[in-house]
Design a protein around this motif. Structure first.
Motif, PDB file in Angstrom:
ATOM      1  N   ASP A  59       0.823  -1.211   0.000  1.00 25.92           N
ATOM      2  CA  ASP A  59       0.000   0.000   0.000  1.00 25.92           C
ATOM      3  C   ASP A  59       0.860   1.265   0.000  1.00 25.92           C
ATOM      4  O   ASP A  59       0.560   2.230  -0.707  1.00 25.92           O
ATOM      5  N   LEU A  60       1.912   1.253   0.788  1.00 23.38           N
ATOM      6  CA  LEU A  60       2.810   2.400   0.862  1.00 23.38           C
ATOM      7  C   LEU A  60       3.464   2.668  -0.495  1.00 23.38           C
ATOM      8  O   LEU A  60       3.533   3.818  -0.954  1.00 23.38           O
ATOM      9  N   LEU A  61       3.910   1.614  -1.138  1.00 23.76           N
ATOM     10  CA  LEU A  61       4.534   1.768  -2.454  1.00 23.76           C
ATOM     11  C   LEU A  61       3.530   2.253  -3.493  1.00 23.76           C
ATOM     12  O   LEU A  61       3.851   3.116  -4.309  1.00 23.76           O
ATOM     13  N   ASN A  62       2.335   1.709  -3.463  1.00 24.69           N
ATOM     14  CA  ASN A  62       1.310   2.106  -4.431  1.00 24.69           C
ATOM     15  C   ASN A  62       0.902   3.560  -4.272  1.00 24.69           C
ATOM     16  O   ASN A  62       0.718   4.273  -5.255  1.00 24.69           O
ATOM     17  N   SER A  63       0.766   4.007  -3.032  1.00 25.81           N
ATOM     18  CA  SER A  63       0.254   5.362  -2.815  1.00 25.81           C
ATOM     19  C   SER A  63       1.324   6.448  -2.808  1.00 25.81           C
ATOM     20  O   SER A  63       1.088   7.537  -3.309  1.00 25.81           O
ATOM     21  N   ARG A  64       2.511   6.168  -2.242  1.00 29.04           N
ATOM     22  CA  ARG A  64       3.489   7.238  -2.072  1.00 29.04           C
ATOM     23  C   ARG A  64       4.790   7.069  -2.846  1.00 29.04           C
ATOM     24  O   ARG A  64       5.477   8.049  -3.110  1.00 29.04           O
ATOM     25  N   HIS A  65       5.153   5.837  -3.169  1.00 27.30           N
ATOM     26  CA  HIS A  65       6.450   5.596  -3.826  1.00 27.30           C
ATOM     27  C   HIS A  65       6.330   4.606  -4.981  1.00 27.30           C
ATOM     28  O   HIS A  65       7.040   3.595  -5.012  1.00 27.30           O
ATOM     29  N   PRO A  66       5.462   4.872  -5.957  1.00 31.29           N
ATOM     30  CA  PRO A  66       5.303   3.916  -7.061  1.00 31.29           C
ATOM     31  C   PRO A  66       6.589   3.736  -7.886  1.00 31.29           C
ATOM     32  O   PRO A  66       6.797   2.685  -8.477  1.00 31.29           O
ATOM     33  N   SER A 108      10.980  -8.280  -5.601  1.00 31.86           N
ATOM     34  CA  SER A 108      11.529  -9.585  -5.213  1.00 31.86           C
ATOM     35  C   SER A 108      11.255  -9.886  -3.738  1.00 31.86           C
ATOM     36  O   SER A 108      10.991 -11.033  -3.381  1.00 31.86           O
ATOM     37  N   ILE A 109      11.301  -8.870  -2.915  1.00 28.20           N
ATOM     38  CA  ILE A 109      11.033  -9.073  -1.481  1.00 28.20           C
ATOM     39  C   ILE A 109       9.543  -9.284  -1.252  1.00 28.20           C
ATOM     40  O   ILE A 109       9.128 -10.185  -0.519  1.00 28.20           O
ATOM     41  N   LEU A 110       8.718  -8.472  -1.893  1.00 30.90           N
ATOM     42  CA  LEU A 110       7.273  -8.558  -1.694  1.00 30.90           C
ATOM     43  C   LEU A 110       6.656  -9.801  -2.331  1.00 30.90           C
ATOM     44  O   LEU A 110       5.528 -10.164  -2.018  1.00 30.90           O
ATOM     45  N   SER A 111       7.381 -10.467  -3.214  1.00 27.80           N
ATOM     46  CA  SER A 111       6.852 -11.680  -3.846  1.00 27.80           C
ATOM     47  C   SER A 111       6.920 -12.889  -2.911  1.00 27.80           C
ATOM     48  O   SER A 111       6.330 -13.927  -3.192  1.00 27.80           O
ATOM     49  N   LYS A 112       7.638 -12.755  -1.800  1.00 31.52           N
ATOM     50  CA  LYS A 112       7.724 -13.845  -0.825  1.00 31.52           C
ATOM     51  C   LYS A 112       6.363 -14.069  -0.180  1.00 31.52           C
ATOM     52  O   LYS A 112       5.561 -13.138  -0.041  1.00 31.52           O
ATOM     53  N   LYS A 113       6.131 -15.313   0.240  1.00 30.15           N
ATOM     54  CA  LYS A 113       4.857 -15.638   0.885  1.00 30.15           C
ATOM     55  C   LYS A 113       4.692 -14.894   2.199  1.00 30.15           C
ATOM     56  O   LYS A 113       3.626 -14.378   2.511  1.00 30.15           O
ATOM     57  N   GLU A 114       5.780 -14.834   2.968  1.00 33.92           N
ATOM     58  CA  GLU A 114       5.748 -14.159   4.270  1.00 33.92           C
ATOM     59  C   GLU A 114       7.041 -13.370   4.451  1.00 33.92           C
ATOM     60  O   GLU A 114       8.117 -13.850   4.113  1.00 33.92           O
ATOM     61  N   LEU A 115       6.941 -12.159   4.989  1.00 35.23           N
ATOM     62  CA  LEU A 115       8.115 -11.321   5.204  1.00 35.23           C
ATOM     63  C   LEU A 115       8.654 -11.516   6.606  1.00 35.23           C
ATOM     64  O   LEU A 115       7.894 -11.602   7.569  1.00 35.23           O
ATOM     65  N   ASN A 116       9.978 -11.572   6.720  1.00 34.07           N
ATOM     66  CA  ASN A 116      10.590 -11.642   8.042  1.00 34.07           C
ATOM     67  C   ASN A 116      11.185 -10.274   8.381  1.00 34.07           C
ATOM     68  O   ASN A 116      11.089  -9.332   7.598  1.00 34.07           O
ATOM     69  N   PHE A 117      11.788 -10.185   9.540  1.00 33.38           N
ATOM     70  CA  PHE A 117      12.306  -8.907  10.017  1.00 33.38           C
ATOM     71  C   PHE A 117      13.367  -8.324   9.083  1.00 33.38           C
ATOM     72  O   PHE A 117      13.399  -7.124   8.823  1.00 33.38           O
ATOM     73  N   ILE A 118      14.216  -9.167   8.563  1.00 28.70           N
ATOM     74  CA  ILE A 118      15.285  -8.698   7.670  1.00 28.70           C
ATOM     75  C   ILE A 118      14.695  -8.150   6.377  1.00 28.70           C
ATOM     76  O   ILE A 118      15.170  -7.139   5.848  1.00 28.70           O
ATOM     77  N   ASP A 119      13.632  -8.766   5.882  1.00 32.51           N
ATOM     78  CA  ASP A 119      12.946  -8.244   4.693  1.00 32.51           C
ATOM     79  C   ASP A 119      12.383  -6.853   4.965  1.00 32.51           C
ATOM     80  O   ASP A 119      12.455  -5.962   4.121  1.00 32.51           O
ATOM     81  N   VAL A 120      11.834  -6.665   6.152  1.00 28.46           N
ATOM     82  CA  VAL A 120      11.264  -5.367   6.526  1.00 28.46           C
ATOM     83  C   VAL A 120      12.367  -4.302   6.570  1.00 28.46           C
ATOM     84  O   VAL A 120      12.189  -3.179   6.085  1.00 28.46           O
ATOM     85  N   ILE A 121      13.522  -4.654   7.107  1.00 25.18           N
ATOM     86  CA  ILE A 121      14.650  -3.725   7.142  1.00 25.18           C
ATOM     87  C   ILE A 121      15.069  -3.348   5.728  1.00 25.18           C
ATOM     88  O   ILE A 121      15.293  -2.175   5.416  1.00 25.18           O
ATOM     89  N   GLN A 122      15.157  -4.337   4.849  1.00 25.02           N
ATOM     90  CA  GLN A 122      15.547  -4.073   3.468  1.00 25.02           C
ATOM     91  C   GLN A 122      14.534  -3.174   2.766  1.00 25.02           C
ATOM     92  O   GLN A 122      14.913  -2.251   2.039  1.00 25.02           O
ATOM     93  N   LEU A 123      13.255  -3.430   2.975  1.00 20.36           N
ATOM     94  CA  LEU A 123      12.222  -2.581   2.371  1.00 20.36           C
ATOM     95  C   LEU A 123      12.336  -1.146   2.867  1.00 20.36           C
ATOM     96  O   LEU A 123      12.217  -0.192   2.088  1.00 20.36           O
ATOM     97  N   ASN A 124      12.558  -0.975   4.163  1.00 23.33           N
ATOM     98  CA  ASN A 124      12.726   0.371   4.711  1.00 23.33           C
ATOM     99  C   ASN A 124      13.900   1.091   4.072  1.00 23.33           C
ATOM    100  O   ASN A 124      13.812   2.281   3.764  1.00 23.33           O
ATOM    101  N   GLU A 125      15.006   0.386   3.890  1.00 18.85           N
ATOM    102  CA  GLU A 125      16.184   1.000   3.291  1.00 18.85           C
ATOM    103  C   GLU A 125      15.939   1.398   1.844  1.00 18.85           C
ATOM    104  O   GLU A 125      16.422   2.429   1.383  1.00 18.85           O
ATOM    105  N   ILE A 126      15.192   0.585   1.113  1.00 17.50           N
ATOM    106  CA  ILE A 126      14.892   0.899  -0.286  1.00 17.50           C
ATOM    107  C   ILE A 126      13.950   2.092  -0.384  1.00 17.50           C
ATOM    108  O   ILE A 126      14.175   3.031  -1.153  1.00 17.50           O
ATOM    109  N   ILE A 127      12.895   2.075   0.395  1.00 13.03           N
ATOM    110  CA  ILE A 127      11.861   3.118   0.291  1.00 13.03           C
ATOM    111  C   ILE A 127      12.317   4.443   0.889  1.00 13.03           C
ATOM    112  O   ILE A 127      12.168   5.497   0.286  1.00 13.03           O
ATOM    113  N   PHE A 128      12.887   4.395   2.079  1.00 15.10           N
ATOM    114  CA  PHE A 128      13.290   5.609   2.781  1.00 15.10           C
ATOM    115  C   PHE A 128      14.807   5.695   2.778  1.00 15.10           C
ATOM    116  O   PHE A 128      15.457   5.408   3.782  1.00 15.10           O
ATOM    117  N   GLU A 129      15.373   6.076   1.656  1.00 15.24           N
ATOM    118  CA  GLU A 129      16.815   6.025   1.442  1.00 15.24           C
ATOM    119  C   GLU A 129      17.620   6.832   2.449  1.00 15.24           C
ATOM    120  O   GLU A 129      18.545   6.327   3.054  1.00 15.24           O
TER     121      GLU A 129
END
Length: 107
Positions: free
Chosen positions: A12-19, A27-48
């Motif tokens: 939702d965040l990517l769709n609305s604010r950072h398309p 590649s990270i969001l295609s996983k069935k379930e996200l773990n903590f490390i995935d969340v850290i990676q997403l944060n680093e990508i989105i909020f550089e």
């Protein structure tokens, strides 16, 4: 206690604010379930870029579940890193790593 649906939150965040950054996160969001490390990676990508204060605030309220701790310690072992290198990589305290190892629960 239920965990947040990080996949939905970040989609939702990517769709609305950072398309423009959506393709970097696929590649990270295609996983069935996200773990903590995935969340850290997403944060680093989105909020550089983050200020020092924001980084400190984020670290202050972090918590790690058993699976994440095991994953971090395996990462250290697989990459033959010392505590300082792992702490810098995951932006955490060396003392935290040391305490996890001393507990002996995650060997």
């Amino acid at each position: 206690m239920a965990t947040p649906n990080y996949k939905k939150i970040y989609t939702d965040l990517l769709n609305s604010r950072h398309p423009d950054k959506k393709y970097k996160c696929e590649s990270i969001l295609s996983k069935k379930e996200l773990n903590f490390i995935d969340v850290i990676q997403l944060n680093e990508i989105i909020f550089e870029k983050k200020s020092k204060e924001v980084l400190e605030m984020n670290q202050k309220y972090r918590s790690y579940d058993k699976n994440t701790i095991v994953e971090i310690l395996k990462y250290q072992q697989n990459n033959e890193l010392n505590n300082k290198e792992v702490a810098n990589h995951f932006k955490m305290s060396r003392t935290t790593l040391l305490n996890w190892k001393k507990s002996g629960l995650f060997e």
